[in-house]
Design a protein around this motif. Structure first.
Motif, PDB file in Angstrom:
ATOM      1  N   HIS A 199       4.169  66.856  44.023  1.00  0.00           N
ATOM      2  CA  HIS A 199       4.688  65.485  44.020  1.00  0.00           C
ATOM      3  C   HIS A 199       3.762  64.614  44.867  1.00  0.00           C
ATOM      4  O   HIS A 199       3.813  64.654  46.108  1.00  0.00           O
ATOM      5  N   SER A 212      10.889  71.231  41.116  1.00  0.00           N
ATOM      6  CA  SER A 212      10.566  70.130  42.031  1.00  0.00           C
ATOM      7  C   SER A 212      10.654  70.646  43.461  1.00  0.00           C
ATOM      8  O   SER A 212      11.734  71.012  43.944  1.00  0.00           O
ATOM      9  N   THR A 259      15.612  64.997  43.690  1.00  0.00           N
ATOM     10  CA  THR A 259      14.865  64.611  42.492  1.00  0.00           C
ATOM     11  C   THR A 259      15.586  65.012  41.222  1.00  0.00           C
ATOM     12  O   THR A 259      15.715  64.205  40.287  1.00  0.00           O
ATOM     13  N   ARG A 275       9.355  60.463  42.753  1.00  0.00           N
ATOM     14  CA  ARG A 275       9.487  61.866  42.373  1.00  0.00           C
ATOM     15  C   ARG A 275      10.106  62.063  40.981  1.00  0.00           C
ATOM     16  O   ARG A 275       9.554  62.818  40.163  1.00  0.00           O
TER      17      ARG A 275
END
Length: 337
Positions: free
Chosen positions: A118, A89, A172, A135
């Motif tokens: 994202h 992420s 996230t 997210r």
């Protein structure tokens, strides 16, 4: 979010609008790593764009892949079975390629690695940067795609899934691991620290710091398939109380840059470290700043985005990333055995 907010909030957390467009870098050691791009269904919105790195027996050659040049075998078959999966992420204003060197290191070590852009918080679109609950939902979609739909999913062990996140990505993966942030803490944080970067960005963008008011009911949903997380310089660390992190029971590797003035101590990494119910594997990186967790910059990027690419005097980002990536690999090898 109002349009006038979006313009200023492009700077939020670590905007790399100009820098990422200029990146080129090569990793000569990426032999026996396959790569392919993916599109992941995202409900009623356009598919999420992403990439997958994985072990392969095919020969690797140099390829220009969007923002980067990497030595990989594009579209090659997956080698191995029962492979662990790590999803990445990225931070605010970046892309799925933002941690490509870590992805390559993991793939070389036998992991399948997947990352997505994202949506609403990328280098070319930060229109939904403060809707942080989007997210973790996007990350769950990526995990589901990789273990159920990806053409090579038969080689993936769905019981051996980890997640890596930097900055907004660190936030996230904490949510994915069971964390429940209280974004209502943002207003008093900014009242006490109006000079901090986040608070300056909110003020300049005309955004209401009472961020919790917009969070939908049931927004913070954990993904129990994720068994370990690596968290580097997590954004909104102050939003996690001990009660909010009480359900994070999986192994955590936490990284802090000693010279991170973008997310200053002790309201981010240290706040998370104190609030976790079990002590994480903790790394304090002497001499590093917030952006030191991004791969070393190519010369063209360094000239166009010095703030993104310049480390404190005496800090060797390339050397650090060799250590950083090795430690991330070791952690996941142990945690996802």
């Amino acid at each position: 979010m109002k349009n006038r907010q979006s313009d200023t909030l492009r700077m939020l957390v670590f905007c790399v609008v100009f820098g990422l467009l200029a990146v080129t870098a090569s990793v000569a050691s990426a032999a026996n790593v396959g790569f392919e791009t993916i599109q992941v269904s995202n409900g009623t919105e356009p598919p999420l764009r992403g990439g997958v790195w994985y072990p392969t027996d095919a020969p690797a050659t140099e390829h220009s892949l969007g923002l980067f040049t990497q030595t990989v075998a594009v579209g090659a078959p997956v080698s191995g079975h029962d492979l662990p999966l790590v999803v990445l992420s990225h931070g605010g204003g970046a892309s799925y390629q933002a941690h490509y060197d870590t992805a390559l290191a993991l793939a070389q070590a036998g992991f399948v690695v997947a990352a997505i852009d994202h949506a609403g918080d990328t280098y070319n679109d930060q229109s939904q940067v403060l809707r942080l609950w989007r997210r973790p939902a996007q990350l769950r979609r990526l995990v589901s795609y990789m273990v159920e739909e990806w053409p090579g999913h038969g080689a993936v062990n769905a019981g051996r899934v980890g997640a890596f996140g930097f900055s907004n990505g660190g936030f996230t993966v904490l949510v994915a691991a069971g964390g429940v942030p209280d974004l209502d803490r943002t207003a008093p944080y900014c009242q006490a620290h109006p000079d901090h970067d986040l608070c300056q960005a909110l003020k300049q963008g005309g955004a209401d710091p009472h961020l919790g008011a917009d969070v939908p009911a049931g927004a913070w949903i954990a993904d129990p398939r994720i068994k370990a997380i690596v968290v580097a310089a997590p954004a909104f660390g102050f939003a996690f109380s001990p009660d909010g992190l009480k359900n994070v029971r999986i192994p955590v590797q936490l990284w802090r840059a000693a010279e991170d003035h973008h997310q200053p101590d002790a309201w981010y990494d240290e706040a998370v470290r104190r609030a976790l119910p079990r002590p994480p594997e903790y790394h304090l990186v002497a001499g590093a700043n917030h952006y030191s967790f991004l791969p070393p910059c190519a010369p063209r990027l360094a000239s166009r985005a010095p703030g993104l690419c310049t480390d404190p005097p005496g800090f060797d980002r390339a050397a650090f990333h060799r250590t950083f990536n090795a430690e991330v690999v070791r952690f996941f090898q142990t945690a996802l055995h």
